[in-house]
Write a protein that holds these residues in place. Structure first.
Motif, PDB file in Angstrom:
ATOM      1  N   LEU A 152      36.727  40.319  40.189  1.00 31.17           N
ATOM      2  CA  LEU A 152      36.262  39.798  38.908  1.00 31.17           C
ATOM      3  C   LEU A 152      36.898  40.551  37.746  1.00 31.17           C
ATOM      4  N   VAL A 153      37.218  39.791  36.695  1.00 28.66           N
ATOM      5  CA  VAL A 153      37.809  40.359  35.481  1.00 28.66           C
ATOM      6  C   VAL A 153      37.033  39.836  34.275  1.00 28.66           C
TER       7      VAL A 153
ATOM      8  N   ARG B 160      27.538  32.233  37.791  1.00 27.55           N
ATOM      9  CA  ARG B 160      28.097  30.894  38.016  1.00 27.55           C
ATOM     10  C   ARG B 160      29.310  30.965  38.938  1.00 27.55           C
ATOM     11  N   LEU B 161      30.154  31.967  38.740  1.00 31.08           N
ATOM     12  CA  LEU B 161      31.369  32.075  39.539  1.00 31.08           C
ATOM     13  C   LEU B 161      31.066  32.410  40.997  1.00 31.08           C
TER      14      LEU B 161
ATOM     15  N   ARG C 194      39.580  31.248  38.701  1.00 25.28           N
ATOM     16  CA  ARG C 194      38.538  30.358  38.187  1.00 25.28           C
ATOM     17  C   ARG C 194      37.848  31.119  37.069  1.00 25.28           C
ATOM     18  N   THR C 195      37.447  30.424  36.025  1.00 25.56           N
ATOM     19  CA  THR C 195      36.816  31.106  34.900  1.00 25.56           C
ATOM     20  C   THR C 195      35.486  30.448  34.530  1.00 25.56           C
TER      21      THR C 195
ATOM     22  N   SER D 151      41.397  33.563  42.544  1.00 27.24           N
ATOM     23  CA  SER D 151      41.273  32.563  43.602  1.00 27.24           C
ATOM     24  C   SER D 151      42.594  31.818  43.731  1.00 27.24           C
ATOM     25  N   PRO D 152      43.172  31.753  44.939  1.00 26.39           N
ATOM     26  CA  PRO D 152      44.445  31.026  45.120  1.00 26.39           C
ATOM     27  C   PRO D 152      44.368  29.568  44.680  1.00 26.39           C
TER      28      PRO D 152
END
Length: 252
Positions: free
Chosen positions: A158-159, A147-148, A126-127, A178-179
């Protein structure tokens, strides 16, 4: 023409501005002369315009943008000055960070971080994204992370994703593995280095990785990835670990 009007040269001396500055402010519609000689084009000013001219000069010395100066002259300056102050504060913070980095380079020399080539799998993520400037990367990144993680349960992976070329304005993105993520972080061959220390010093490790590209004749492809391995809320800044990865565009 009124005898009370001052020619531009005298008015400039009164207001501690140059004739060139007054002409420029006139062209911008910021401080127009009271009268312009139609034959010569020479500008004349009323003495009571000096207060506005002095205000312009003072605010410009404080690095207040001309757009904010115009709002001040129009009596709508409080919000504009607060924004200008925030910009100046951000610039001071950026310069302090630059001084700390320069002190480290002076003490230790340019970084010679170990760089290796690794293969990364594609990952579902998720971005979140935020517009940013070079002076405001940290708050934009923090907003993406907030937000994430809103409502997220578990240990996050996290990246941070940052462009290779830092223009005046750009987009910061953060990915959360996230799958069920709707986006895919592409895999491939990456040059990797481990950064240990504050996030504000990651630029030194990015420099080392890009220098490796030059030394080995490879082409880098953005974005720069920062994989955060610790929780900054519970880890001292000097112990933070971050994997820095940049994809090898010419290696499949």
């Amino acid at each position: 023409m009124s005898n009370d009007l001052l020619p531009i040269g005298r008015f400039a001396r009164l207001c501690r501005l140059s004739v060139k500055q007054l002409r420029h402010y006139d062209e911008l519609g910021l401080l127009s002369p009271a009268w312009v000689d139609p034959a010569s084009g020479y500008r004349y000013y009323r003495p009571d315009q000096a207060r506005d001219a002095l205000t312009v000069g003072m605010l410009r010395e404080l690095d207040v943008p001309l757009s904010a100066v115009a709002r001040v002259l129009a009596g709508q300056g409080a919000d504009a000055l607060r924004v200008a102050r925030d910009r100046l504060e951000a610039e001071v913070a950026r310069r302090r960070r630059a001084l700390r980095l320069l002190d480290r380079v002076l003490a230790e020399g340019l970084p010679e971080t170990a760089v290796s080539v690794v293969r990364e799998p594609a990952r579902r993520v998720r971005t979140a994204s935020e517009p940013a400037t070079p002076m405001a990367i940290a708050p934009a990144t923090g907003a993406c992370v907030a937000r994430l993680l809103d409502g997220f349960a578990g240990v996050p992976s996290l990246v941070g994703l940052f462009p290779l070329d830092m223009a005046e304005e750009f987009e910061v993105r953060v990915a959360l593995e996230s799958p069920s993520g709707e986006d895919v972080l592409p895999g491939g061959a990456f040059a990797q280095a481990l950064h240990v220390g504050p996030y504000e010093e990651i630029a030194l490790t990015v420099h080392a990785v890009l220098a490796w590209f030059g030394d080995h004749g490879h082409a880098p492809a953005g974005p720069v990835r920062e994989v955060y391995l610790n929780d900054p809320a519970s880890t001292p800044p000097e112990d933070l670990e971050t994997r820095v990865l940049i994809r090898l565009e010419d290696v499949r």
